[in-house]
Write an enzyme that holds these catalytic residues in place. Sequence first.
Site, PDB file in Angstrom:
ATOM      1  N   GLU A  37       0.963  -1.247   0.062  1.00 34.17           N
ATOM      2  CA  GLU A  37       0.141  -0.067   0.004  1.00 34.17           C
ATOM      3  C   GLU A  37       0.777   1.364  -0.132  1.00 34.17           C
ATOM      4  O   GLU A  37       1.823   1.226   0.777  1.00 34.17           O
ATOM      5  CB  GLU A  37      -0.873   0.145   1.113  1.00 34.17           C
ATOM      6  CG  GLU A  37      -1.868   1.250   1.462  1.00 34.17           C
ATOM      7  CD  GLU A  37      -2.699   1.584  -0.012  1.00 34.17           C
ATOM      8  OE1 GLU A  37      -3.468   1.031  -0.024  1.00 34.17           O
ATOM      9  OE2 GLU A  37      -2.336   2.739  -0.504  1.00 34.17           O
ATOM     10  N   GLY A 184     -24.458  12.560  -9.169  1.00 37.27           N
ATOM     11  CA  GLY A 184     -24.442  11.075  -8.759  1.00 37.27           C
ATOM     12  C   GLY A 184     -24.366  10.941  -7.053  1.00 37.27           C
ATOM     13  O   GLY A 184     -24.650  12.117  -6.701  1.00 37.27           O
ATOM     14  N   ASP A 315     -12.671  -1.960  -7.145  1.00 39.27           N
ATOM     15  CA  ASP A 315     -13.178  -0.594  -7.942  1.00 39.27           C
ATOM     16  C   ASP A 315     -12.370  -0.711  -9.627  1.00 39.27           C
ATOM     17  O   ASP A 315     -12.719  -0.092 -10.601  1.00 39.27           O
ATOM     18  CB  ASP A 315     -12.634   0.677  -7.603  1.00 39.27           C
ATOM     19  CG  ASP A 315     -13.898   1.259  -6.616  1.00 39.27           C
ATOM     20  OD1 ASP A 315     -14.905   0.301  -6.447  1.00 39.27           O
ATOM     21  OD2 ASP A 315     -13.723   2.334  -6.398  1.00 39.27           O
ATOM     22  N   HIS A 446     -42.934  -4.154  14.948  1.00 32.61           N
ATOM     23  CA  HIS A 446     -43.934  -2.997  14.811  1.00 32.61           C
ATOM     24  C   HIS A 446     -43.393  -2.299  16.029  1.00 32.61           C
ATOM     25  O   HIS A 446     -43.527  -2.722  17.289  1.00 32.61           O
ATOM     26  CB  HIS A 446     -45.238  -3.240  14.786  1.00 32.61           C
ATOM     27  CG  HIS A 446     -46.420  -2.085  15.035  1.00 32.61           C
ATOM     28  ND1 HIS A 446     -46.345  -1.208  13.939  1.00 32.61           N
ATOM     29  CD2 HIS A 446     -46.664  -1.439  15.905  1.00 32.61           C
ATOM     30  CE1 HIS A 446     -47.077  -0.361  14.117  1.00 32.61           C
ATOM     31  NE2 HIS A 446     -47.413  -0.391  15.459  1.00 32.61           N
TER      32      HIS A 446
END
Length: 467
Positions: A37, A184, A315, A446
Amino acid sequence: MANEAYDYDVLVIGAGPGGYVAAIRAAQLGLKTACAEGRETLGGTCLNVGCIPSKAMLHASEYYEAAAGGAMEKMGIKVKPQLDLDTMHGQRKDAVKGLTGGIEFLFKKNKIDWLKGYAQFTSNDTVDVAGKAVRAKNIIIATGSSVTPLPGVEVDNAKGIIVDSTGALELAKVPAHMVVIGGGVIGLELGSVWRRLGAKVTCVEFLDQILPGMDGDVRKEANKIFKKQGIEFKLKTKVTSAEVKGKKAVLTLEPAAGGDAETLEADVVLVSIGRRPNTDGLALDKAGLELNKRGQIETDHDFRTAVDGIWAIGDVVPGPMLAHKAEDEGIACAENIAGQTGIVNHDVIPSVVYTWPEIAGVGLTEEAAKEKGEVKVGKFPMLANSRAKTNHEPDGFVKVIADAKTDRVLGVWCIASVAGTMIAQAAQAMEFGATSEDIAYTCHAHPTHSEAIKEAAMAVTGKPIHI
Ligand SMILES: Cc1cc2nc3c(=O)[nH]c(=O)nc-3n(C[C@H](O)[C@H](O)[C@H](O)COP(=O)(O)OP(=O)(O)OC[C@H]3O[C@@H](n4cnc5c(N)ncnc54)[C@H](O)[C@@H]3O)c2cc1C
């Protein structure tokens, strides 16, 4: 699988949600793993400049607006909030620091070597990281994406006038007028942050509607809600240039179909027209890899690239650019490397816009479903949901789209204050191949917003209770 000829069984390039998760799963499966990284902290776009800091600002600004905009007063709470932007930024930075540090801890715990630096291929099984050759039996490319530039508009985050999403997270003061280029998810989320804190926001979108890719009804309704909140939209409009003049930016806008240009002045311009895969600097040619026309790395269903031993996820490969999609691909890819069967069902990837209300969807839009065959659609307004109504959250609806013949759920779309949380049950139901009847006959607690999903499912066969 340890092999003397290799430094590692698995080398992951990039420590975003795809890469770090792949590295952890590979290590959990007993593979000797490293992760390269180049950034100073782990966690990629998501943790450093994406999902996490944007949600930190969205959360804080939501509270501010609830106090400043009168929502609290409606419930009998009178407050006069004062904005302390430095503290708001401080809690954003703390969130990022805590979470990126957490990944570092997980790397240590799982004995994953963090190779600090940008990796570049020198052959199909070796990369150079900060001048050191590292050879691995399997290499996973998880280099993510970065902001797509807009020709004629130069981003300078340091100056803080024309910024990208990273710059828009860090503005030192609330702009009087912010122009968001691109309607977007990222533009609407960050536009919402600064609108809530007091900016006038204008959103310029090339297409005829915001939120491309989402269900048509959802796009229309979202536009109405954001307009009501004060965002001004210029649809079917393109920005051809933006120039910094003193402390302001002057934009030139043209109708998308051609016509007379107009100018628009802004204190801050946010360029958010999309993201593109990060492949520059990888020297993919040395590995024998090519990109597709969209600059992505193609893989098969198992995340194998065209080159044996090289895999790709997140990505940088086709599909929605989302952190959870990257994470799931990371897990599946590591499992496939270890000889297991790792699968991601790309038909069931939820997507969420973390505005107020939230907007979420999973599966097909009504338009896409209709292209494939006959459908039945059930819709239920949040106004008729007891919890939403009680909480003064009347905007939005849930829509369930089912196959007309089999009743199998093909898509679910929600606009609701907690739509991002609600969509998980729809994704799980779809993953199990649920019919609308299955959802309609599942007992929902509920009073919850999720009851609207049950009612929309009931509406597929025409029998909701509360409308
Ligand atoms: C403002 C913003 C908000 C977002 N909000 C959301 C959200 O709410 N939900 C959601 O699901 N998604 C969101 N996203 C998208 C999400 O951040 C990405 O889909 C996700 O981070 C992709 O993960 P990844 O692992 O593929 O890549 P990335 O997170 O981009 O990580 C890739 C990493 O690889 C490193 N790298 C690149 N090249 C090299 C190299 N050669 N050597 C070593 N390291 C390299 C990069 O430094 C980077 O850290 C948002 C994005 C932005 C910008």
